[in-house]
Design a protein around this motif. Structure first.
Motif, PDB file in Angstrom:
ATOM      1  N   GLY A  91       0.847  -1.184   0.000  1.00 57.45           N
ATOM      2  CA  GLY A  91       0.000   0.000   0.000  1.00 57.45           C
ATOM      3  C   GLY A  91       0.879   1.229   0.000  1.00 57.45           C
ATOM      4  O   GLY A  91       1.941   1.240   0.644  1.00 57.45           O
ATOM      5  N   GLY A  92       0.460   2.276  -0.721  1.00 56.44           N
ATOM      6  CA  GLY A  92       1.327   3.435  -0.846  1.00 56.44           C
ATOM      7  C   GLY A  92       0.616   4.760  -0.834  1.00 56.44           C
ATOM      8  O   GLY A  92      -0.612   4.844  -0.664  1.00 56.44           O
ATOM      9  N   ASP A  93       1.388   5.822  -1.050  1.00 61.06           N
ATOM     10  CA  ASP A  93       0.827   7.158  -0.991  1.00 61.06           C
ATOM     11  C   ASP A  93       0.095   7.555  -2.265  1.00 61.06           C
ATOM     12  O   ASP A  93      -0.401   8.676  -2.376  1.00 61.06           O
ATOM     13  N   ASP A  94       0.019   6.636  -3.239  1.00 63.85           N
ATOM     14  CA  ASP A  94      -0.782   6.880  -4.439  1.00 63.85           C
ATOM     15  C   ASP A  94      -2.206   6.368  -4.286  1.00 63.85           C
ATOM     16  O   ASP A  94      -2.942   6.256  -5.269  1.00 63.85           O
ATOM     17  N   CYS A  95      -2.593   6.022  -3.037  1.00 58.74           N
ATOM     18  CA  CYS A  95      -3.954   5.599  -2.679  1.00 58.74           C
ATOM     19  C   CYS A  95      -4.303   4.198  -3.180  1.00 58.74           C
ATOM     20  O   CYS A  95      -5.472   3.816  -3.176  1.00 58.74           O
ATOM     21  N   LYS A  96      -3.324   3.404  -3.576  1.00 63.81           N
ATOM     22  CA  LYS A  96      -3.595   2.114  -4.209  1.00 63.81           C
ATOM     23  C   LYS A  96      -3.002   0.936  -3.434  1.00 63.81           C
ATOM     24  O   LYS A  96      -2.053   1.097  -2.669  1.00 63.81           O
ATOM     25  N   LEU A  97      -3.596  -0.239  -3.667  1.00 59.15           N
ATOM     26  CA  LEU A  97      -3.029  -1.518  -3.255  1.00 59.15           C
ATOM     27  C   LEU A  97      -2.509  -2.194  -4.512  1.00 59.15           C
ATOM     28  O   LEU A  97      -3.176  -2.184  -5.560  1.00 59.15           O
ATOM     29  N   ARG A  98      -1.314  -2.787  -4.402  1.00 61.01           N
ATOM     30  CA  ARG A  98      -0.762  -3.517  -5.544  1.00 61.01           C
ATOM     31  C   ARG A  98      -0.292  -4.889  -5.058  1.00 61.01           C
ATOM     32  O   ARG A  98       0.259  -5.027  -3.966  1.00 61.01           O
ATOM     33  N   PHE A  99      -0.496  -5.892  -5.940  1.00 61.12           N
ATOM     34  CA  PHE A  99      -0.198  -7.275  -5.599  1.00 61.12           C
ATOM     35  C   PHE A  99       0.973  -7.754  -6.453  1.00 61.12           C
ATOM     36  O   PHE A  99       1.038  -7.504  -7.662  1.00 61.12           O
ATOM     37  N   TRP A 100       1.905  -8.507  -5.808  1.00 60.29           N
ATOM     38  CA  TRP A 100       3.163  -8.886  -6.441  1.00 60.29           C
ATOM     39  C   TRP A 100       3.474 -10.355  -6.178  1.00 60.29           C
ATOM     40  O   TRP A 100       2.881 -10.989  -5.307  1.00 60.29           O
ATOM     41  N   ASP A 101       4.457 -10.867  -6.932  1.00 66.47           N
ATOM     42  CA  ASP A 101       4.934 -12.245  -6.791  1.00 66.47           C
ATOM     43  C   ASP A 101       6.457 -12.203  -6.727  1.00 66.47           C
ATOM     44  O   ASP A 101       7.102 -11.574  -7.574  1.00 66.47           O
ATOM     45  N   THR A 102       7.046 -12.851  -5.730  1.00 64.82           N
ATOM     46  CA  THR A 102       8.499 -12.794  -5.562  1.00 64.82           C
ATOM     47  C   THR A 102       9.252 -13.437  -6.717  1.00 64.82           C
ATOM     48  O   THR A 102      10.438 -13.179  -6.902  1.00 64.82           O
ATOM     49  N   ARG A 103       8.571 -14.289  -7.496  1.00 62.59           N
ATOM     50  CA  ARG A 103       9.213 -14.922  -8.641  1.00 62.59           C
ATOM     51  C   ARG A 103       9.273 -13.994  -9.850  1.00 62.59           C
ATOM     52  O   ARG A 103       9.934 -14.321 -10.851  1.00 62.59           O
ATOM     53  N   MET A 104       8.603 -12.843  -9.742  1.00 64.80           N
ATOM     54  CA  MET A 104       8.521 -11.929 -10.889  1.00 64.80           C
ATOM     55  C   MET A 104       8.833 -10.502 -10.477  1.00 64.80           C
ATOM     56  O   MET A 104       8.176  -9.551 -10.909  1.00 64.80           O
ATOM     57  N   LEU A 105       9.826 -10.318  -9.627  1.00 67.15           N
ATOM     58  CA  LEU A 105      10.131  -8.985  -9.135  1.00 67.15           C
ATOM     59  C   LEU A 105      10.750  -8.093 -10.204  1.00 67.15           C
ATOM     60  O   LEU A 105      10.735  -6.865 -10.080  1.00 67.15           O
ATOM     61  N   SER A 106      11.303  -8.696 -11.259  1.00 67.01           N
ATOM     62  CA  SER A 106      11.874  -7.888 -12.334  1.00 67.01           C
ATOM     63  C   SER A 106      10.798  -7.340 -13.274  1.00 67.01           C
ATOM     64  O   SER A 106      11.055  -6.454 -14.081  1.00 67.01           O
ATOM     65  N   ARG A 107       9.584  -7.861 -13.160  1.00 63.46           N
ATOM     66  CA  ARG A 107       8.473  -7.407 -14.004  1.00 63.46           C
ATOM     67  C   ARG A 107       7.975  -6.051 -13.495  1.00 63.46           C
ATOM     68  O   ARG A 107       7.711  -5.874 -12.310  1.00 63.46           O
ATOM     69  N   PRO A 108       7.858  -5.044 -14.376  1.00 59.70           N
ATOM     70  CA  PRO A 108       7.513  -3.701 -13.908  1.00 59.70           C
ATOM     71  C   PRO A 108       6.075  -3.552 -13.431  1.00 59.70           C
ATOM     72  O   PRO A 108       5.770  -2.666 -12.646  1.00 59.70           O
TER      73      PRO A 108
END
Length: 356
Positions: A219-236
């Motif tokens: 969660g960040g100061d852009d008011c959004k939640l973003r979901f990620w995968d540790t196997r794809m951290l290089s993906r923008p």
């Protein structure tokens, strides 16, 4: 519909609310106050299901402003706090007395600069993790002493803000650093991956999914939640993005019991419950083939169900504290800076979707 909220008011401002590790099915939270002039305290609160209310089980005087707190698993009266007083920052291990309101100072954790977070390991009761602006440290906890075991730095021009140890792998932790997130091996004390820009200006919080060892949310100061995968951290791009706040997302918290459920809190004074069944189904490599915002025909109807399930607006100030119950999968608490603590339950329609 959501059940009626339970409220509890502290007499002083507060920024920290943490769940006490589950014991005998009891739901407890621990809080600390941040007054500049009044006598601060640490308070232990317990949910009474028979009367549907919060009860103060103990209260201890704390000499400084409490900025964070973490209990030793299995020993509620032993906890560590991050604190500040007249611009002097620190972290201390405390032992509460069995009676009365006094705390015994067991040991001060030697540090440099501002201490942001203190985290007691859920895998090893003899280990702590602290997050400073300029350092990540691990500590060994003994009967009457705390000793630093390792230290790492965030990198040039970056500052650490918070961290989330992996719920199953004691070697890994996510650390929010500036606008990005870093993945650390805290045993070797080295960064092993990361996202350079997870949010526009700053990433305020991170949380691991309970049933997927690779999934996490920010969660960040852009008011959004973003979901990620540790196997794809290089993906923008993130796996998925959700919007539902009008100001900073200060807290995010996956349910420790159900991967479809998570919470967020914000400086817009609201708390959101999110329901994400389609995202929870993305376990493996298929996530790589599904860029953010693109829906296949087979996933469209499911993915449409992902999103905000309910907004709670019982607060009148920024909501800094957020924590699920450690024993009841449908119960959670939030706390705003004015000291108002609110306990809510997951809406019944969402609960039944998960159970049926």
């Amino acid at each position: 519909m959501a059940a009626e909220a339970i409220t509890f008011s502290l007499t002083l401002p507060s920024r920290t609310l943490r769940a006490v590790p589950a014991g005998d099915g009891v739901t407890q939270w621990i809080v600390g106050t941040t007054s500049l002039r009044e006598e601060n305290e640490v308070k232990l609160l317990e949910y009474d299901p028979a009367h549907d209310q919060l009860v103060a089980k103990a209260s201890w005087v704390h000499p400084e402003e409490v900025w964070d707190i973490s209990c030793c698993p299995g020993h509620t009266g032993t906890f560590v706090t991050a604190h500040a007083k007249v611009g002097v920052y620190g972290a201390t291990l405390w032992q509460a007395s069995d009676s009365g309101r006094q705390l015994s100072r067991v040991a001060d954790l030697k540090h440099e600069g501002v201490v942001r977070r203190v985290l007691w390991s859920q895998h090893n009761t003899g280990q702590l993790l602290t997050v400073e602006e300029g350092a990540l440290r691990t500590w060994s906890v003994g009967d009457a002493a705390v000793q630093q075991t390792a230290c790492g730095a965030p990198g040039e021009l970056e500052q650490f803000w918070t961290a989330a140890p992996h719920p199953r792998d004691p070697q890994l932790a996510l650390v929010a650093a500036g606008p990005g997130v870093q993945l650390w091996d805290v045993q070797a004390m080295k960064q092993v991956g990361g996202i350079e820009v997870a949010h526009r200006m700053r990433t305020w919080d991170v949380s691991w999914a309970p049933g997927n060892e690779h999934r996490f949310v920010t969660g960040g100061d852009d008011c959004k939640l973003r979901f990620w995968d540790t196997r794809m951290l290089s993906r923008p791009e993130a796996l998925q993005e959700m919007s539902g706040h009008s100001h900073w997302v200060w807290g995010v918290a996956y349910s420790p019991f159900h991967e479809q459920l998570l919470l967020s809190s914000s400086t817009d004074t609201t708390v959101n419950v999110w329901y994400a069944p389609a995202l929870a189904k993305l376990k493996g490599p298929e996530a790589k083939q599904q860029p953010m915002g693109v829906k296949s025909s087979s996933q469209s109807s499911l993915r449409d169900a992902d999103g905000k399930a309910h907004t709670y607006d019982e607060h009148e100030d920024s909501v800094y504290g957020l924590a699920w119950s450690a024993s009841d999968p449908w119960l959670f608490a939030s706390m705003s800076y004015d000291g108002r603590l609110v306990v809510n339950k997951v809406p019944k329609n969402i609960k039944y979707k998960i159970l049926i």
